[in-house]
Design an enzyme around this catalytic site. Structure first.
Site, PDB file in Angstrom:
ATOM      1  N   SER A  64       0.835  -1.211   0.000  1.00  0.00           N
ATOM      2  CA  SER A  64       0.000   0.000   0.000  1.00  0.00           C
ATOM      3  C   SER A  64       0.865   1.254   0.000  1.00  0.00           C
ATOM      4  CB  SER A  64      -0.913   0.029   1.228  1.00  0.00           C
ATOM      5  OG  SER A  64      -1.753  -1.103   1.269  1.00  0.00           O
TER       6      SER A  64
HETATM    7  N1  SAH Z   1      -0.953  -4.850   4.183  1.00  0.00           N
HETATM    8  C1  SAH Z   1      -0.275  -5.147   2.934  1.00  0.00           C
HETATM    9  C2  SAH Z   1      -1.124  -4.725   1.755  1.00  0.00           C
HETATM   10  C3  SAH Z   1      -1.188  -5.802   0.737  1.00  0.00           C
HETATM   11  S1  SAH Z   1      -2.422  -5.616  -0.518  1.00  0.00           S
HETATM   12  C4  SAH Z   1       1.113  -4.525   2.892  1.00  0.00           C
HETATM   13  O1  SAH Z   1       1.424  -3.707   3.772  1.00  0.00           O
HETATM   14  O2  SAH Z   1       1.892  -4.859   2.001  1.00  0.00           O
HETATM   15  C5  SAH Z   1      -3.755  -6.586   0.113  1.00  0.00           C
HETATM   16  C6  SAH Z   1      -3.478  -8.007   0.495  1.00  0.00           C
HETATM   17  O3  SAH Z   1      -4.731  -8.605   0.867  1.00  0.00           O
HETATM   18  C7  SAH Z   1      -2.896  -8.877  -0.615  1.00  0.00           C
HETATM   19  O4  SAH Z   1      -1.710  -9.458  -0.165  1.00  0.00           O
HETATM   20  C8  SAH Z   1      -3.983  -9.925  -0.870  1.00  0.00           C
HETATM   21  O5  SAH Z   1      -3.466 -11.200  -1.228  1.00  0.00           O
HETATM   22  C9  SAH Z   1      -4.687  -9.968   0.484  1.00  0.00           C
HETATM   23  N2  SAH Z   1      -6.044 -10.509   0.446  1.00  0.00           N
HETATM   24  C10 SAH Z   1      -6.974 -10.360  -0.527  1.00  0.00           C
HETATM   25  N3  SAH Z   1      -8.109 -11.002  -0.203  1.00  0.00           N
HETATM   26  C11 SAH Z   1      -7.902 -11.555   1.028  1.00  0.00           C
HETATM   27  C12 SAH Z   1      -8.700 -12.340   1.907  1.00  0.00           C
HETATM   28  N4  SAH Z   1      -9.947 -12.706   1.607  1.00  0.00           N
HETATM   29  N5  SAH Z   1      -8.151 -12.743   3.085  1.00  0.00           N
HETATM   30  C13 SAH Z   1      -6.879 -12.392   3.428  1.00  0.00           C
HETATM   31  N6  SAH Z   1      -6.081 -11.656   2.625  1.00  0.00           N
HETATM   32  C14 SAH Z   1      -6.584 -11.233   1.446  1.00  0.00           C
END
Ligand code: SAH
Length: 213
Positions: A64
């Site tokens: 993000s």
């Molecule tokens: N907090 C992360 C942001 C990653 S983007 C960081 O700091 O890098 C969002 C993430 O949510 C992705 O890795 C994606 O695989 C995950 N995601 C999407 N759907 C999800 C679900 N149903 N349960 C858990 N994780 C999920």
């Protein structure tokens, strides 16, 4: 895996940018200043680590944007020792920021590749979440509930009920809600049956996915 003076200097500049964009919580700014974001990115993107932008990580996901991480952390109102559930571990960057704030972090990721990578990587640079779970964030993590805060780091088409149910009274759910564009929404649990809802503007996230691959 180095954190040089150059990186530290770029990070201080990023913190000033976030301050100008309206992040006011000093503890959040300090946490952003402390976490070496460049180590969470693939080597090809390291030059971009300290600009205020989202970037690709593995499995078509993104780390993000720093402003978004700062804003969500600020809205969560984390205090030292708080029990926080994060949905979407991704690169582990948001998780590291929460750990810097003194939170106990439980984090869930549904992409196995990212889960495995972050589970190895975070402890390597000194960040130790309480639990890292490979699973579906839509159902939360009942086993360790209730939480002082729940943070969703992917765009949710709707608000999953278990995430509200797993909050302590006084606890907060910070969740971007919407399909193409998301509205940053905060639910505060006022009593076992009452929630207050507030909205904080538009953001864009990768989607919170419902079916596991
Ligand atoms: N907090 C992360 C942001 C990653 S983007 C960081 O700091 O890098 C969002 C993430 O949510 C992705 O890795 C994606 O695989 C995950 N995601 C999407 N759907 C999800 C679900 N149903 N349960 C858990 N994780 C999920």
């Amino acid at each position: 895996m180095k954190d040089t003076f150059l990186h530290k200097g770029m990070r201080r500049k990023l913190v000033e940018t976030l301050r100008l964009k309206g992040i006011a919580d000093e503890a959040v700014l300090e946490a952003i200043n402390a976490v070496p974001r460049h180590l969470f990115m693939d080597s090809g993107f390291i030059d971009h680590a300290y600009v205020d932008k989202a970037f690709p990580i593995a499995a078509d996901q993104t780390i993000s944007q720093p402003y978004t991480v700062a804003r969500q952390t600020e809205l969560l109102q984390v205090k030292e020792g708080d029990k926080i559930l994060e949905i979407g571990t991704g690169s582990g960057y948001q998780c590291a920021v929460l750990l810097e704030m003194g939170a106990m972090v439980y984090t869930i990721e549904r992409q196995n590749e990212l889960f495995k990578k972050s589970k190895l990587f975070l402890p390597k640079i000194g960040y130790r979440p309480k639990k890292m779970i490979f699973g579906d964030g839509y159902i939360g993590l009942e086993e360790f509930a209730p939480y002082d805060g729940v943070i969703v780091t992917a765009g949710a088409p709707y608000v999953p009920n278990p995430l509200l149910a797993q909050l302590k009274v006084g606890g907060r759910l910070v969740i971007p809600v919407g399909k193409n564009v998301q509205i940053m929404t905060v639910f505060t649990r006022k009593s076992p049956t009452e929630f207050e809802k507030k909205e904080y503007g538009e953001f864009r996230f990768v989607p919170l996915l419902e079916d596991k691959n």
